[in-house]
Design a protein around this motif. Structure first.
Motif, PDB file in Angstrom:
ATOM      1  N   ASP A 138       0.778  -1.180  -0.069  1.00 40.53           N
ATOM      2  CA  ASP A 138       0.087   0.093  -0.004  1.00 40.53           C
ATOM      3  C   ASP A 138       0.831   1.272  -0.144  1.00 40.53           C
ATOM      4  OD1 ASP A 138      -2.295  -1.271  -0.170  1.00 40.53           O
ATOM      5  OD2 ASP A 138      -2.583  -1.365   2.078  1.00 40.53           O
ATOM      6  N   THR A 203       2.030   7.004  -0.112  1.00 42.74           N
ATOM      7  CA  THR A 203       1.008   5.867   0.540  1.00 42.74           C
ATOM      8  C   THR A 203       0.025   6.153  -0.730  1.00 42.74           C
ATOM      9  OG1 THR A 203       1.280   6.777   2.796  1.00 42.74           O
ATOM     10  CG2 THR A 203      -0.630   5.615   2.324  1.00 42.74           C
ATOM     11  N   ASP A 206      -5.975   2.020  -0.810  1.00 40.02           N
ATOM     12  CA  ASP A 206      -5.931   0.728  -0.643  1.00 40.02           C
ATOM     13  C   ASP A 206      -6.044  -0.365  -1.813  1.00 40.02           C
ATOM     14  OD1 ASP A 206      -6.518  -1.154   1.927  1.00 40.02           O
ATOM     15  OD2 ASP A 206      -8.207  -1.999   0.276  1.00 40.02           O
ATOM     16  N   SER A 207      -5.449  -1.336  -1.883  1.00 40.18           N
ATOM     17  CA  SER A 207      -5.287  -2.221  -3.002  1.00 40.18           C
ATOM     18  C   SER A 207      -6.675  -2.612  -3.576  1.00 40.18           C
ATOM     19  CB  SER A 207      -4.584  -3.228  -2.480  1.00 40.18           C
ATOM     20  OG  SER A 207      -5.235  -4.153  -1.556  1.00 40.18           O
ATOM     21  N   GLN A 208      -7.747  -2.615  -2.714  1.00 38.91           N
ATOM     22  CA  GLN A 208      -9.073  -3.195  -3.264  1.00 38.91           C
ATOM     23  C   GLN A 208      -9.713  -2.113  -4.087  1.00 38.91           C
ATOM     24  OE1 GLN A 208     -11.307  -5.091  -0.294  1.00 38.91           O
ATOM     25  NE2 GLN A 208      -9.575  -5.844   0.606  1.00 38.91           N
ATOM     26  N   GLU A 209      -9.100  -0.774  -3.913  1.00 40.22           N
ATOM     27  CA  GLU A 209      -9.891   0.412  -4.391  1.00 40.22           C
ATOM     28  C   GLU A 209      -9.263   1.090  -5.648  1.00 40.22           C
ATOM     29  OE1 GLU A 209     -10.637   3.281  -1.371  1.00 40.22           O
ATOM     30  OE2 GLU A 209     -11.454   1.751   0.026  1.00 40.22           O
ATOM     31  N   SER A 214       0.766  -2.489  -6.903  1.00 38.05           N
ATOM     32  CA  SER A 214       1.725  -1.382  -6.317  1.00 38.05           C
ATOM     33  C   SER A 214       3.128  -1.307  -7.276  1.00 38.05           C
ATOM     34  CB  SER A 214       2.292  -1.586  -4.755  1.00 38.05           C
ATOM     35  OG  SER A 214       2.811  -3.247  -4.901  1.00 38.05           O
ATOM     36  N   SER A 559      -6.122  -8.287  -0.508  1.00 33.06           N
ATOM     37  CA  SER A 559      -5.666  -7.642   0.594  1.00 33.06           C
ATOM     38  C   SER A 559      -3.986  -8.225   0.574  1.00 33.06           C
ATOM     39  CB  SER A 559      -6.152  -7.713   1.824  1.00 33.06           C
ATOM     40  OG  SER A 559      -6.183  -9.020   2.417  1.00 33.06           O
ATOM     41  N   ARG A 560      -3.451  -7.058   1.108  1.00 31.15           N
ATOM     42  CA  ARG A 560      -1.735  -7.227   1.410  1.00 31.15           C
ATOM     43  C   ARG A 560      -1.547  -8.574   2.381  1.00 31.15           C
ATOM     44  NH1 ARG A 560       2.334  -3.090   4.205  1.00 31.15           N
ATOM     45  NH2 ARG A 560       4.017  -4.482   4.318  1.00 31.15           N
TER      46      ARG A 560
END
Length: 632
Positions: A138, A203, A206-209, A214, A559-560
């Motif tokens: 993230d 930063t 979030d990865s889901q959004e 990355s 998610s991470r």
């Protein structure tokens, strides 16, 4: 009776799984240390489940309605579920099983062909291998290193300029994907530990959004920052959890050859489009003035220590005296005025006083040269070492393939030009080597213990071999599962294989154990194999489907926190899917083939063809016990 019938195979299945998970307890490297806790939890859970299965579960079943002869009316869902299972078993599985039993060679050749195709896919790069997967993050870090001695104000100004360019990524991201949400939510700027070093911590949303990984975001940021004039090192993304993907340590006692070899290696790696941010740890130090005495200074009887002590006294200062002021002692230092010690010309004009009272300018008795000093000196095995490192430009790149390419295309020329230089692979390669090296040592030992446990359960080496031969075939599902899911095979995938092997062996153990028990009751060999396949279809399929369904949410979790477990889940799910097919179709064919081998061996030894059932270990053991009982 049912408990005692399955007890040997259940104990053997749990024991083999425990033995296999003990691999994690003996792994070296930081990665192995992280997985010791997982092994302990799994082993403890298996032991508790074994106790529950032997003592508690039979007690529960003994009080069930089915045992008491009470049959409740089945609901709509139960009726339709059973009808679906029976359809799959009787209409689809049964004909295929009968074909495999009647044509065992074909049933075995097809999986063997799939193994060769899979090996070819690995060798051809269709399915790639790497040491450690790229873990989704993230945040993105940017590390900047300027020449030693650069003022912090200059470093900070460059970081501010980089930060402004990074902010422009948000506008391009929104424009490209037609969304309103930014890719970057915050940027932190730091200076240090030296005045020439600093960095940005970016930063991400979030990865889901977000719609970029990355690594893709890091590549976009790197492209936006561009080149920083005068930078010794600029890395965007940097080392992951396991170190830099490509890290090569050049070693030599010949410093000249070492630095030339470093330049050649860096040049070759920069020409590889698969790599980015090539850097080394041999950065020049602060600018220094090297003072070298000439012949006149030697003739006047001066030494380096005499001259440098006078230079230190003039430019740094020396303690002239101490005076008391009340109860305090004050030190008085004397040195040149700042205007007379601010340039190299001032140093050249500095007068060195001789013992006879004469004073000679330093420039007349010494030469002064400005050069970079050494910021750090690194050694490995008592040799001077320089590390050249790089990151991969794409998450799907195979690090072992890149290292092989470097070793094949760059290192031979480097070793030819600079024979005093040797090299080792560091970073992820070294970390992976620690883990796989310890695994190579302990794996054969534990595999042998597992094999012995199965042999004691079946009292047959050939049947134990049949169970273990399922292991390499189930890896076909692991390889193609990673290909379908878009993942690269890594050490994390290998640890999933450990869990998979336990499950595959368990299914095979129960199948063969049921076959042995049914054979003792009487019947033709092929009919018994067919009946065992039909009877084991439901529990094997339902166990596999529930396991795969349970792993489904984990395999698709973005998610991470889940990224460490996804490759293991893919290995177990797809390997179990293919392993279930092998257990239901290939294992019965192997039972027929090995029976034919026993018949052939009996024909050679005894000179006659016995009945197929009589050469099976379970029947022979039963006959032996009956003969013992009759003699007693």
């Amino acid at each position: 009776k049912g408990t005692m019938e399955v007890l040997p195979s259940v104990i053997a299945a749990v024991l083999t799984t425990i033995i296999f998970f003990m691999i994690f307890l003996f792994l070296d490297g930081s990665f192995g240390q992280r997985f010791k806790d997982i092994a302990f939890v799994v082993i403890a859970t298996l032991l508790i489940s074994l106790v529950e299965g032997i003592f508690i579960l039979p007690g529960h079943i003994a009080h069930s309605r089915a045992i008491r002869g009470e049959h409740s009316k089945k609901g709509w869902l139960m009726r339709h579920s059973e009808a679906f299972i029976h359809f799959q078993r009787d209409r689809l599985y049964a004909p295929i099983l009968r074909f495999c039993i009647d044509n065992p060679l074909i049933a075995v050749v097809i999986p063997v062909a799939l193994v060769f195709v899979t090996v070819g896919a690995l060798q051809g790069g269709i399915v790639k291998l790497t040491f450690f997967p790229v873990i989704e993050r993230d945040n993105v870090t940017v590390a900047l290193e300027m020449p030693a001695g650069t003022r912090d104000s200059i470093t900070d100004s460059l970081l501010i300029s980089m930060e402004e360019r990074v902010h422009e990524v948000n506008a391009e991201y929104r424009s490209e994907f037609g969304i309103e949400k930014d890719l970057i939510t915050a940027i932190g700027r730091t200076i240090g530990p030296g005045t020439n070093e600093g960095g940005l911590r970016i930063t991400l949303v979030d990865s889901q959004e977000r719609l970029l990984s990355s690594m893709q975001a890091a590549n976009l940021i790197r492209e936006k920052i561009g080149n920083v004039p005068g930078a010794e090192k600029l890395q965007v993304g940097g080392a992951g959890f396991w170190g830099m993907p490509v890290s090569i340590a050049l070693k030599s006692d010949n410093l000249v050859q070492l630095r030339k070899a470093k330049e050649l290696l860096e040049s070759g790696m920069k020409d590889m489009p698969e790599l980015k941010d090539v850097s080394d740890n041999d950065t020049p130090g602060l600018r220094e003035i090297r003072v070298t005495l000439n012949d006149r200074a030697r003739a006047l009887g001066l030494s380096e220590s005499d001259v440098m002590n006078r230079v230190r006294s003039g430019f740094f200062g020396f303690e002239a005296q101490r005076i008391l002021r009340g109860i305090d002692e004050v030190k008085i230092w004397v040195r040149y005025d700042e205007a007379d010690r601010s340039s190299i010309r001032d140093l050249e004009r500095m007068r060195i006083r001789l013992e006879d009272g004469r004073a000679i300018p330093l420039g007349e008795i010494a030469s002064l040269e400005v050069e970079r000093g050494v910021s750090s000196v690194n050694h490995i095995d008592a040799q001077r070492v320089v590390k050249v490192e790089a990151d991969i430009a794409n998450a799907n790149e195979s690090v072992p393939d890149l290292l092989e390419q470097i070793e094949r295309e760059i290192m031979p020329e480097l070793m030819r030009q600079y024979p005093d230089v040797s090299y080792d692979f560091e970073g992820q390669s070294r970390e992976s080597g620690k883990t796989t090296g310890s695994m190579k040592t302990i794996f054969p030992v534990l595999l042998g213990l597992m094999f012995l446990a199965v042999v004691f359960s079946f009292r047959s080496f050939l049947q134990a071999f049949m169970v273990f031969i399922m292991i390499p075939f189930s890896l076909v599902g692991v390889v193609w599962g990673h290909f379908v899911m878009g993942y690269i095979l890594s050490i994390l995938s290998l640890f999933g294989v450990v869990a998979l092997i336990g499950i595959v062996i368990n299914d095979s153990l129960v199948f063969v154990n049921t076959f042995n028990n049914r054979l003792k009751e009487g019947g033709k060999l092929k009919d018994v194999i067919f009946q065992v396949g039909i009877s084991r279809f439901r529990p094997i399929v339902l166990t596999s489907l529930t396991t795969i369904a349970g792993l489904g949410p984990l395999m698709f979790e973005p998610s991470r926190q889940a990224q460490f477990l996804v490759p293991m889940a893919v290995s177990v799910a797809f390997g179990l899917l293919f392993g279930t097919i092998l257990t239901l179709l290939m294992l019965p064919a192997l039972l027929v083939l090995f029976n034919k081998l026993r018949l052939l061996a009996s024909r050679v030894v005894k000179g006659s063809w016995p009945a197929p059932e009589t050469v099976e270990p379970a029947v022979r053991e039963d006959v032996f016990r009956q003969e013992e009982a009759s003699h007693a």
